[in-house]
Design an enzyme around this catalytic site. Structure first.
Site, short mmCIF file in Angstrom:
data_model
loop_
_atom_site.label_atom_id
_atom_site.label_comp_id
_atom_site.label_asym_id
_atom_site.label_seq_id
_atom_site.Cartn_x
_atom_site.Cartn_y
_atom_site.Cartn_z
N ARG A 1 1.44 1.49 -5.94
CA ARG A 1 1.62 0.55 -4.84
C ARG A 1 0.31 -0.14 -4.45
NH1 ARG A 1 6.36 1.53 -2.10
NH2 ARG A 1 5.53 0.50 -0.26
N GLU B 1 1.53 -10.32 -17.26
CA GLU B 1 1.16 -9.46 -16.14
C GLU B 1 0.38 -8.23 -16.56
OE1 GLU B 1 4.20 -7.54 -13.68
OE2 GLU B 1 5.60 -7.59 -15.34
N CYS C 1 0.85 -1.19 0.00
CA CYS C 1 0.00 0.00 0.00
C CYS C 1 0.89 1.24 0.00
CB CYS C 1 -0.86 0.03 1.25
SG CYS C 1 -1.83 -1.48 1.47
N GLY D 1 1.95 -3.17 5.03
CA GLY D 1 2.60 -4.34 5.59
C GLY D 1 1.56 -5.35 6.04
N TRP E 1 -3.84 -1.78 -1.37
CA TRP E 1 -3.81 -3.02 -2.16
C TRP E 1 -4.22 -4.10 -1.19
CZ3 TRP E 1 -0.24 -7.37 -2.36
CH2 TRP E 1 -0.42 -8.16 -3.49
N GLU F 1 11.29 -13.78 -19.25
CA GLU F 1 10.95 -12.39 -18.97
C GLU F 1 9.88 -11.88 -19.94
OE1 GLU F 1 11.17 -10.50 -16.65
OE2 GLU F 1 11.00 -8.46 -17.40
N HIS G 1 8.44 -32.70 -24.44
CA HIS G 1 8.16 -33.46 -23.21
C HIS G 1 6.78 -33.13 -22.65
CE1 HIS G 1 12.14 -35.13 -23.24
NE2 HIS G 1 12.63 -33.92 -23.46
N LYS H 1 6.26 -10.48 -18.73
CA LYS H 1 5.86 -9.11 -19.08
C LYS H 1 4.50 -9.13 -19.74
CE LYS H 1 7.83 -7.11 -17.55
NZ LYS H 1 8.85 -6.97 -16.59
O1 M6R Z 1 11.35 -4.94 -6.41
P1 M6R Z 1 11.78 -6.28 -6.85
O2 M6R Z 1 12.75 -6.25 -8.00
O3 M6R Z 1 12.30 -7.14 -5.72
O4 M6R Z 1 10.45 -6.98 -7.37
C1 M6R Z 1 10.45 -8.32 -7.78
C2 M6R Z 1 9.18 -8.64 -8.54
O5 M6R Z 1 8.06 -8.41 -7.74
C3 M6R Z 1 9.06 -7.83 -9.83
O6 M6R Z 1 10.14 -8.02 -10.67
C4 M6R Z 1 7.77 -8.24 -10.57
O7 M6R Z 1 7.87 -9.53 -11.05
C5 M6R Z 1 7.48 -7.25 -11.70
N1 M6R Z 1 6.10 -6.85 -11.67
C6 M6R Z 1 7.69 -7.80 -13.06
O8 M6R Z 1 7.45 -6.85 -14.04
#
Ligand code: M6R
Length: 649
Positions: free
Chosen positions: A27, A529, A2, A143, A116, A522, A545, A526
């Site tokens: 956030r 998400e 949050c 938190g 959030w 990756e 497989h 991307k």
């Molecule tokens: O802040 P961080 O790099 O530790 O975050 C890790 C993941 O939460 C972050 O890379 C997440 O997978 C992204 N949304 C990907 O785009």
């Protein structure tokens, strides 16, 4: 995760709080709320409201009728200090409308929150600020309070009643229970009672100009200016007003008034803290003419990579002095254990291929959420490397602590200066990506790759695996990467055109081998998400497989092929999927024109040394994800159910 913001000063607080929350919406964005202290001489007046998804209450200090929530307007003219709380479900704009952009909630001291959801669905009642039943205290929290149920049960028996399903409300009631006129004492008592992670902003109704804050394992900063003082979860929230900030140390309490800031430890002793200047410009944290932060951040990659690489290279040599490890200590590293989450984990996968080839040091890669609980067996001279943009990811931080507890040296590759991972790691290697706002990481990812390359070259040299000539060749190419990324960006229309054809796909697969497999992971993350299209990445050799049974007519398969020794193998895999009906997009380097014999459409990236190819292939994959999501009309920067920094487990 949050976002928290707070202001006490000489200006109206609510507009500043809303401004700050807007910068923190990345956030969390399922609901938002503000609490503003009312001096008591006059109540609020004339607020615009009416959104059905919102609520508004005024909380008075120690009134006999304290349990009742007053409807709007009933506090007008009150002579007692009180707290006005306005909350709304949905995006921040709903709260803006309810409060006439903050103008209808007068007062110069307040706290705000953008949520959030973790405990309890997104709703007005579950949104923050939460407050104690007798309305003496209002709290915003980022938190997770792990023992909230136990606290809730105990307080319920004692007669406290709970309105929401949140863990946070238990903190509000606990504060109320312990508050006997000394806020620092009450907060310190609460710290001894709660387990978990928290950044808290707190108002006590009988202390109208004061904000209290405390943090444990969740980020929180304090900012100061001539106009007043601030708290915030992240720098962009207050950058418009001040650059003079202090990253609150773990387990410290802060008291802010318009003119003063005091820090206390958990034993309630006052402690001194230092402030530092933030040198990003505001522009860096704004969209600057781009439709989305994600696109802006994709375009910032050349600069971010340049900023990360150039200061570490001089006369062709990599300089890793900032790690605080001598060449001998580097040479002694016998194994590397890399730990991270999400995209940062994919950086670790790339690092495995890169570091093992360049330094001949074995690299193990773990998801932080697995590493922290698997009681790892590691060699004595293992270097643990934690990669994180935010430096606050709960699992990565816990993995770091686990590694330190086991006695290993930890290196953090981190973007946010002063973040928890940066502070707790033995050595830090900062990625200079600047603030990254979009939930989908792009420029931070690229700078993490660059950091890993520098580490690999430095280790390779220290271990004598590569000589000076190879180092010079590699560093020269590293310095050319930004310009090559720029060239890919110049061709974005080709990717945009292609993406539009596939924005209504149900499934999209990515395949690659070796380093290209890491890039495929990756690319797939991307895409899924932000576009909500189901996607998976496979090491191409694994297709037969099981996965190949998923291939059917028209399904898009993206094949990434930059590694010469694996090129023909990948082409064969592409033929296999194409012959089962797949539509094949090839991503390869200029020169590999035989790709066109198989692929229905090909995207070329500039040639580079094979070990750096991931830095180039990721760019079209980012653009593909961006334009597919855009084609679906989705909120690219704030994908559903996700938050920028995952500070809870
Ligand atoms: O802040 P961080 O790099 O530790 O975050 C890790 C993941 O939460 C972050 O890379 C997440 O997978 C992204 N949304 C990907 O785009």
């Amino acid at each position: 995760m949050c976002g928290i913001v707070g202001f006490t000063g000489r200006q109206q607080a609510a507009p500043i709080l809303l401004d700050g929350l807007e910068k923190l919406e990345y956030r969390g964005y399922d609901s938002a709320g503000i609490a503003v202290a009312q001096e008591g001489a006059a109540g609020y007046g004339g607020a615009a409201r009416g959104a059905q998804s919102g609520s508004r209450q005024t909380a008075g200090a120690a009134r006999p009728e304290a349990q009742g929530e007053r409807p709007e307007g009933s506090g007008a003219g009150s002579t007692e200090p009180s707290i006005e709380i306005v909350k709304a479900k949905g995006r921040l704009k709903v709260l803006r409308e309810m409060t006439d952009d903050g103008r209808s909630v007068p007062g110069t001291c307040g706290i705000g929150h953008t949520r959030w959801a973790t405990h309890g669905e997104p709703s007005v009642v579950n949104s923050h600020p939460h407050y104690a039943k007798n309305k003496r205290v209002a709290v915003v929290h980022n938190g997770i309070i792990e023992n909230y149920q136990e606290i809730r049960d105990r307080l319920t028996k004692e007669g406290f009643s709970f309105l929401s399903e949140t863990d946070t409300e238990s903190v509000a009631h606990l504060l109320d229970k312990y508050y006997a006129g000394n806020p620092i004492e009450a907060i310190s008592k609460v710290m001894f009672r709660v387990r978990g992670s928290y950044a808290l902003g707190i108002l006590f109704a009988d202390r109208p100009g004061e904000i209290y804050a405390v943090r444990k394992d969740s980020p929180l900063i304090v900012g100061r200016s001539d106009q007043g003082n601030f708290i915030a979860s992240d720098v962009p929230a207050i950058l418009k007003y001040t650059r003079d900030v202090c990253f609150i140390p773990n387990l410290e309490i802060v008291k802010l008034t318009a003119a003063e800031i005091h820090f206390y430890n958990v034993d309630q002793e006052e402690v001194e803290e230092t402030f530092s200047a933030i040198n990003w410009d505001t522009e860096a944290a704004e969209k600057g003419g781009f439709a989305h932060f994600m696109l802006k951040e994709i375009y910032e990659q050349p600069k971010a990579v340049r900023d990360t690489v150039s200061p570490r290279i001089s006369e062709g040599h990599v300089n890793l002095e900032e790690l605080g490890m001598s060449r001998e200590e580097l040479a002694k590293v016998s194994r590397i254990q890399m730990v991270a989450c999400g995209s940062a984990y994919h950086v670790c996968m790339t690092a495995k291929y890169m570091v093992e080839q360049t330094a001949r040091v074995p690299v193990d890669v773990d998801l932080a959420s697995e590493f922290r609980y698997r009681n790892p067996v590691m060699e004595k001279d293992t270097l643990v490397v934690v990669v994180s943009q935010s430096g606050e990811t709960a699992d990565s931080l816990a993995a770091l602590r686990e590694a330190k507890k086991l006695g290993y040296r930890v290196l953090g590759i981190v973007n946010v200066v002063g973040s928890s991972i940066a502070r707790e790691a033995d050595s830090v290697f900062y990625t200079w990506a600047g603030p990254e706002i979009s939930v989908a990481t792009t420029k931070a990812y690229s700078t993490q790759l660059a950091a890993v390359y520098l580490l690999a070259i430095g280790l390779g040299r220290a271990k004598g695996v590569i000589g000076e000539a190879a180092e010079k060749e590699m560093t020269a190419e590293l310095l050319r990467l930004p310009e090559k990324i720029e060239r890919i960006l110049e061709e974005k229309e080709r990717i945009q055109w292609f993406a539009n054809k596939f924005s209504h796909s149900k499934d999209i697969f990515f395949i690659g081998r070796g380093l290209d497999y890491a890039s495929s992971l990756e690319g797939s993350l991307k895409l899924k998400e932000i576009s909500y299209i189901h996607s998976e990445a496979y090491a191409a050799g694994e297709l037969k497989h099981g996965t190949i049974s998923l291939i059917e007519d028209g399904i898009l398969v993206v094949g990434v092929a930059t590694q010469k020794s694996l090129f023909e193998k990948l082409i064969s895999n592409m033929v296999e999927v194409k012959s089962r009906g797949a539509y094949v997009l090839g991503v390869t380097s200029y020169g590999n024109y035989s790709m066109e014999d198989v692929a229905n459409y090909t995207i070329y990236v500039p040639k580079t040394m094979e070990c750096f190819a991931a830095s180039l292939t990721v760019v079209p994959l980012q653009l593909l994800a961006y334009y597919v999501a855009l084609g679906k009309g989705l909120d690219v920067d704030k994908p559903r159910n996700l938050a920028k920094s995952v500070t809870v487990e």
